[in-house]
Design an enzyme around this catalytic site. Structure first.
Site, mmCIF file in Angstrom:
data_model
loop_
_atom_site.group_PDB
_atom_site.id
_atom_site.type_symbol
_atom_site.label_atom_id
_atom_site.label_comp_id
_atom_site.label_asym_id
_atom_site.label_seq_id
_atom_site.Cartn_x
_atom_site.Cartn_y
_atom_site.Cartn_z
ATOM 1 N N LEU A 259 0.844 -1.192 0.000
ATOM 2 C CA LEU A 259 0.000 0.000 0.000
ATOM 3 C C LEU A 259 0.881 1.244 0.000
ATOM 4 O O LEU A 259 1.540 1.541 0.995
ATOM 5 C CB LEU A 259 -0.919 0.000 1.224
ATOM 6 C CG LEU A 259 -1.819 -1.224 1.379
ATOM 7 C CD1 LEU A 259 -2.675 -1.085 2.632
ATOM 8 C CD2 LEU A 259 -2.687 -1.419 0.153
ATOM 9 N N GLY B 113 3.588 -8.030 6.641
ATOM 10 C CA GLY B 113 4.114 -7.057 7.597
ATOM 11 C C GLY B 113 3.821 -5.645 7.162
ATOM 12 O O GLY B 113 3.599 -5.376 5.978
ATOM 13 N N GLY B 114 3.781 -4.756 8.102
ATOM 14 C CA GLY B 114 3.564 -3.346 7.794
ATOM 15 C C GLY B 114 2.369 -3.127 6.894
ATOM 16 O O GLY B 114 1.247 -3.474 7.233
ATOM 17 N N ASP B 115 2.633 -2.605 5.712
ATOM 18 C CA ASP B 115 1.554 -2.315 4.748
ATOM 19 C C ASP B 115 1.624 -3.265 3.554
ATOM 20 O O ASP B 115 1.253 -2.894 2.453
ATOM 21 C CB ASP B 115 1.634 -0.862 4.296
ATOM 22 C CG ASP B 115 2.949 -0.529 3.601
ATOM 23 O OD1 ASP B 115 3.849 -1.373 3.578
ATOM 24 O OD2 ASP B 115 3.060 0.594 3.077
ATOM 25 N N GLU B 116 2.089 -4.478 3.788
ATOM 26 C CA GLU B 116 2.285 -5.430 2.679
ATOM 27 C C GLU B 116 1.454 -6.684 2.892
ATOM 28 O O GLU B 116 1.388 -7.237 3.981
ATOM 29 C CB GLU B 116 3.759 -5.802 2.582
ATOM 30 C CG GLU B 116 4.649 -4.625 2.278
ATOM 31 C CD GLU B 116 6.126 -4.957 2.397
ATOM 32 O OE1 GLU B 116 6.461 -6.005 2.975
ATOM 33 O OE2 GLU B 116 6.920 -4.156 1.905
#
Length: 97
Positions: free
Chosen positions: A49, A89-92
């Site tokens: 994202l 993870g994170g925005d993935e």
């Protein structure tokens, strides 16, 4: 059962309840083996994202969390039978199909 709960916690993202990256290698290897056996193809789609940090900075982490949950729900609703989606993870996110 406590052991089952601990395994679930270790293998799933607490925010989205999607499997986490620890299952990615296993899933990709399984899909490659299955596609070779069936003479079909497998795909791994990485979804990042863009500008997600801006959402957190501008609207707060609560809004960012709601966005992550919304994306996870959308990906779950779009997958076909046999497809797998995880949050790496994170925005993935990753879709294995």
């Amino acid at each position: 059962d406590t052991r089952r709960q601990l395994v679930r916690i270790a293998l799933h993202d607490p925010l989205t309840d999607l499997p986490n990256r620890s299952l990615l290698e296993t899933w990709v290897a399984a899909e490659i083996a299955a596609s070779q056996q069936k003479g079909t193809q497998a795909a791994v789609v990485f979804i990042d994202l863009n500008r997600f940090k801006h959402v957190n900075d501008a609207y707060g982490h609560h809004t960012g969390d709601l966005l992550m949950q919304s994306v996870a729900d959308r990906l779950r609703s779009l997958r076909r039978p046999g497809d797998r989606v995880l949050r790496s993870g994170g925005d993935e996110f990753v879709l294995v199909c």
